[in-house]
Design an enzyme around this catalytic site. Sequence first.
Site, PDB file in Angstrom:
ATOM      1  N   GLU A  84      57.964  -2.281  65.120  1.00 50.93           N
ATOM      2  CA  GLU A  84      58.085  -1.743  63.772  1.00 50.93           C
ATOM      3  C   GLU A  84      57.347  -0.408  63.648  1.00 50.93           C
ATOM      4  O   GLU A  84      56.506  -0.079  64.494  1.00 50.93           O
ATOM      5  CB  GLU A  84      57.497  -2.762  62.785  1.00 50.93           C
ATOM      6  CG  GLU A  84      58.247  -4.081  62.755  1.00 50.93           C
ATOM      7  CD  GLU A  84      59.584  -4.004  62.009  1.00 50.93           C
ATOM      8  OE1 GLU A  84      60.261  -2.957  62.078  1.00 50.93           O
ATOM      9  OE2 GLU A  84      59.953  -4.993  61.369  1.00 50.93           O
TER      10      GLU A  84
ATOM     11  N   ASP B 119      65.144   1.111  60.331  1.00 50.39           N
ATOM     12  CA  ASP B 119      63.984   2.002  60.190  1.00 50.39           C
ATOM     13  C   ASP B 119      63.610   2.663  61.514  1.00 50.39           C
ATOM     14  O   ASP B 119      62.531   3.208  61.668  1.00 50.39           O
ATOM     15  CB  ASP B 119      62.782   1.235  59.605  1.00 50.39           C
ATOM     16  CG  ASP B 119      62.393   0.029  60.466  1.00 50.39           C
ATOM     17  OD1 ASP B 119      62.948  -0.110  61.581  1.00 50.39           O
ATOM     18  OD2 ASP B 119      61.545  -0.768  60.035  1.00 50.39           O
TER      19      ASP B 119
ATOM     20  N   HIS C  36      63.444   1.136  64.551  1.00 50.07           N
ATOM     21  CA  HIS C  36      62.686   0.347  65.531  1.00 50.07           C
ATOM     22  C   HIS C  36      63.542  -0.050  66.731  1.00 50.07           C
ATOM     23  O   HIS C  36      64.751  -0.197  66.640  1.00 50.07           O
ATOM     24  CB  HIS C  36      62.037  -0.892  64.891  1.00 50.07           C
ATOM     25  CG  HIS C  36      62.985  -1.947  64.410  1.00 50.07           C
ATOM     26  ND1 HIS C  36      63.078  -2.320  63.095  1.00 50.07           N
ATOM     27  CD2 HIS C  36      63.869  -2.729  65.071  1.00 50.07           C
ATOM     28  CE1 HIS C  36      63.971  -3.285  62.965  1.00 50.07           C
ATOM     29  NE2 HIS C  36      64.478  -3.547  64.160  1.00 50.07           N
TER      30      HIS C  36
ATOM     31  N   ASP D 206      63.215  -9.572  72.558  1.00 52.51           N
ATOM     32  CA  ASP D 206      62.384 -10.109  71.479  1.00 52.51           C
ATOM     33  C   ASP D 206      62.861 -11.470  70.994  1.00 52.51           C
ATOM     34  O   ASP D 206      63.948 -11.926  71.355  1.00 52.51           O
ATOM     35  CB  ASP D 206      62.310  -9.105  70.306  1.00 52.51           C
ATOM     36  CG  ASP D 206      63.672  -8.588  69.867  1.00 52.51           C
ATOM     37  OD1 ASP D 206      64.698  -9.073  70.377  1.00 52.51           O
ATOM     38  OD2 ASP D 206      63.713  -7.697  69.010  1.00 52.51           O
TER      39      ASP D 206
HETATM   40  C1  GLP Z   1      66.823  -6.471  65.108  1.00 57.24           C
HETATM   41  C2  GLP Z   1      66.566  -6.502  66.619  1.00 57.24           C
HETATM   42  C3  GLP Z   1      66.756  -5.144  67.269  1.00 57.24           C
HETATM   43  C4  GLP Z   1      68.103  -4.556  66.857  1.00 57.24           C
HETATM   44  C5  GLP Z   1      68.145  -4.432  65.350  1.00 57.24           C
HETATM   45  C6  GLP Z   1      69.430  -3.794  64.826  1.00 57.24           C
HETATM   46  O1  GLP Z   1      65.731  -5.969  64.421  1.00 57.24           O
HETATM   47  N1  GLP Z   1      65.266  -6.996  66.888  1.00 57.24           N
HETATM   48  O2  GLP Z   1      66.669  -5.263  68.673  1.00 57.24           O
HETATM   49  O3  GLP Z   1      68.291  -3.300  67.471  1.00 57.24           O
HETATM   50  O4  GLP Z   1      68.006  -5.743  64.783  1.00 57.24           O
HETATM   51  O5  GLP Z   1      70.453  -4.719  64.747  1.00 57.24           O
HETATM   52  P1  GLP Z   1      71.961  -4.351  64.479  1.00 57.24           P
HETATM   53  O6  GLP Z   1      72.543  -4.003  65.804  1.00 57.24           O
HETATM   54  O7  GLP Z   1      72.547  -5.605  63.916  1.00 57.24           O
HETATM   55  O8  GLP Z   1      71.987  -3.207  63.518  1.00 57.24           O
END
Ligand code: GLP
Length: 259
Positions: A149, A142, A144, A67
């Site tokens: 989302e 949440d 995702h 993404d």
């Molecule tokens: C963002 C990314 C996700 C990732 C999430 C959690 O939303 N788009 O791909 O899994 O953050 O990030 P973290 O690993 O910092 O908790």
Amino acid sequence: MEILVKNDYNQMSIAAAEIIAGLIRKKPDCVLGFATGGTPIGTYRELIRMHKENGLDFSNVKTFNLDEYLGIGINLEKPYELDQSYARFMYEELFKHINIKKENINLPDGLAKEPDNFCQWYEIEIKKAGGIDIQLLGIGADGHWAFNEPGSSLASRTRVQALTKQTLDDNYESFYKKANIKRQNMPHYAITMGIGTILESRHALMIASGAQKAAIVSEALEGCITSKVTASALQLHPGKVTVILDSAAASKLTWSIKY
Ligand code: GLP
């Protein structure tokens, strides 16, 4: 689904990197799906260590990232331009430290003039590359995956997606605040691979760490399959699934880690 519980973040990261490195050794021209966020940083550090100390060779590896925020991006020719793109994150945390070829790196283009066309093109590129061998995944607060989302179709494809307040808040703290960017100026939309796209990977490798992820990890792995928690689609993955957790993130799991 195989769930591995490791003592801490470091052990989780090493275990994930070993799986990825094992594939690179077996299939040097493999296709890897990469993720961003704080969680995969340790995995990338371990892959860098394996490259530097053991000669792990990325020269034929192809990558596709999950993404990117819409409206920002990076020219890999000018990597030191300051921005908060996931492209820059990948460059700083992994790509600049290994011998991957620039032409083998695929990143959603947050600056695409026609994002919808770009999304279709990205799907075609994944297919042309033969599909993703291992897709590395984190999990958002949440539930995702990537930027899918709550409410995203479990059959969704790469597309433009609006971000929820919680995701904006979480990512503001971890990315934008540090760069002194005002909350209202961070991108509110993103390009994301869809859940359907992710489910086509041959091996889904999800990692999560910390007590703050324990409840959502248990919802995703042991709860109902629902578009409210898009990572619950892991339960629908037709291929190989490995989940690596540290003990804090696994602390709310019950039946799924009994064997
Ligand atoms: C963002 C990314 C996700 C990732 C999430 C959690 O939303 N788009 O791909 O899994 O953050 O990030 P973290 O690993 O910092 O908790």
